[in-house]
Design a protein around this motif. Structure first.
Motif, PDB file in Angstrom:
ATOM      1  N   UNK A   1     -16.770  18.728  58.845  1.00 35.68           N
ATOM      2  CA  UNK A   1     -15.364  18.357  59.037  1.00 35.68           C
ATOM      3  C   UNK A   1     -15.063  17.009  58.389  1.00 35.68           C
ATOM      4  N   UNK A   2     -15.967  16.049  58.538  1.00 31.79           N
ATOM      5  CA  UNK A   2     -15.772  14.728  57.945  1.00 31.79           C
ATOM      6  C   UNK A   2     -15.664  14.814  56.420  1.00 31.79           C
ATOM      7  N   UNK A   3     -16.618  15.543  55.809  1.00 27.86           N
ATOM      8  CA  UNK A   3     -16.610  15.633  54.347  1.00 27.86           C
ATOM      9  C   UNK A   3     -15.494  16.534  53.835  1.00 27.86           C
ATOM     10  N   UNK A   4     -15.122  17.545  54.599  1.00 27.10           N
ATOM     11  CA  UNK A   4     -13.968  18.363  54.213  1.00 27.10           C
ATOM     12  C   UNK A   4     -12.709  17.497  54.205  1.00 27.10           C
ATOM     13  N   UNK A   5     -12.598  16.635  55.207  1.00 27.54           N
ATOM     14  CA  UNK A   5     -11.463  15.717  55.248  1.00 27.54           C
ATOM     15  C   UNK A   5     -11.461  14.765  54.065  1.00 27.54           C
ATOM     16  N   UNK A   6     -12.629  14.269  53.684  1.00 28.70           N
ATOM     17  CA  UNK A   6     -12.697  13.375  52.525  1.00 28.70           C
ATOM     18  C   UNK A   6     -12.278  14.085  51.240  1.00 28.70           C
ATOM     19  N   UNK A   7     -12.727  15.309  51.065  1.00 35.04           N
ATOM     20  CA  UNK A   7     -12.369  16.057  49.859  1.00 35.04           C
ATOM     21  C   UNK A   7     -10.905  16.471  49.867  1.00 35.04           C
ATOM     22  N   UNK A   8     -10.380  16.889  51.019  1.00 31.07           N
ATOM     23  CA  UNK A   8      -8.989  17.335  51.088  1.00 31.07           C
ATOM     24  C   UNK A   8      -8.001  16.193  50.891  1.00 31.07           C
ATOM     25  N   UNK A   9      -8.363  14.979  51.310  1.00 31.29           N
ATOM     26  CA  UNK A   9      -7.437  13.845  51.121  1.00 31.29           C
ATOM     27  C   UNK A   9      -7.601  13.209  49.753  1.00 31.29           C
ATOM     28  N   UNK A  10      -8.566  13.658  48.974  1.00 30.06           N
ATOM     29  CA  UNK A  10      -8.749  13.132  47.623  1.00 30.06           C
ATOM     30  C   UNK A  10      -9.553  11.843  47.563  1.00 30.06           C
ATOM     31  N   UNK A  11     -10.093  11.410  48.653  1.00 29.50           N
ATOM     32  CA  UNK A  11     -10.904  10.186  48.660  1.00 29.50           C
ATOM     33  C   UNK A  11     -12.231  10.388  47.951  1.00 29.50           C
ATOM     34  N   UNK A  12     -12.690  11.641  47.918  1.00 31.29           N
ATOM     35  CA  UNK A  12     -13.948  11.978  47.235  1.00 31.29           C
ATOM     36  C   UNK A  12     -13.676  13.219  46.394  1.00 31.29           C
ATOM     37  N   UNK A  13     -14.229  13.222  45.194  1.00 31.52           N
ATOM     38  CA  UNK A  13     -14.102  14.414  44.337  1.00 31.52           C
ATOM     39  C   UNK A  13     -15.372  14.525  43.496  1.00 31.52           C
TER      40      UNK A  13
END
Length: 157
Positions: A144-156
């Motif tokens: 959930x944490x990493x999905x949130x990072x990818x969905x908000x564009x903070x990580x790609x």
């Protein structure tokens, strides 16, 4: 303290044992052979214990990465760009995901141990449920944490 059979019980005489349950130590004493994994039945609490130790060690390695990140920050923009380039690569993101998984599981296992220290959850059924719950918690929170990072564009990638 030497191993001795019960009085009058010849079947427990370790010196006459032919089953391999006893071993003679270098000092001459006869001791029972310790059980091995072939004898023990696998339990989820065993997995939880092993994972708790492994994640503790992995978090020590993660602390080294955090120190390297701070050192890169202290050495200036060039060093920081190099560090973020490595840690932002797919391999670096996999390492950070693994450390997040270790942190989430280790936290849940620590709470499980606090519950056990309070004298609760010690029956086999509840201990198994707590161990399973801590593993599931670690995986769900990390994903959930990493999905949130990818969905908000903070990580790609």
């Amino acid at each position: 303290m030497s191993t001795s059979p019960l009085p009058g019980d010849a079947s427990n005489d370790p010196t006459e044992d032919q089953t391999g349950r006893f071993v003679r130590q270098p000092n001459g004493r006869v001791r029972p052979l310790s059980p091995h994994l072939q004898i023990w039945r696998w339990h989820v609490t065993m997995l939880g214990s092993i994972l708790h130790r492994i994640t503790g060690g992995a978090l020590s390695g993660g602390a080294v990465l955090v120190v390297l990140w701070l050192l890169a920050l202290a050495f200036g923009p060039g060093a920081y760009a190099t560090f973020t380039g490595w840690m932002g690569s797919p391999l670096g993101l996999l390492i950070w995901f693994g450390l997040t998984l270790c942190l989430a599981y280790h936290l849940a296992a620590g709470v499980r141990h606090l519950i056990w220290d309070a004298g609760e959850g010690l029956t086999p059924k509840s201990a198994n449920a707590l161990a399973t719950g801590s593993i599931v918690f670690g995986v769900v929170v990390s994903v959930a944490f990493w999905a949130g990072l990818f969905m908000t564009g903070r990580v790609s990638l």
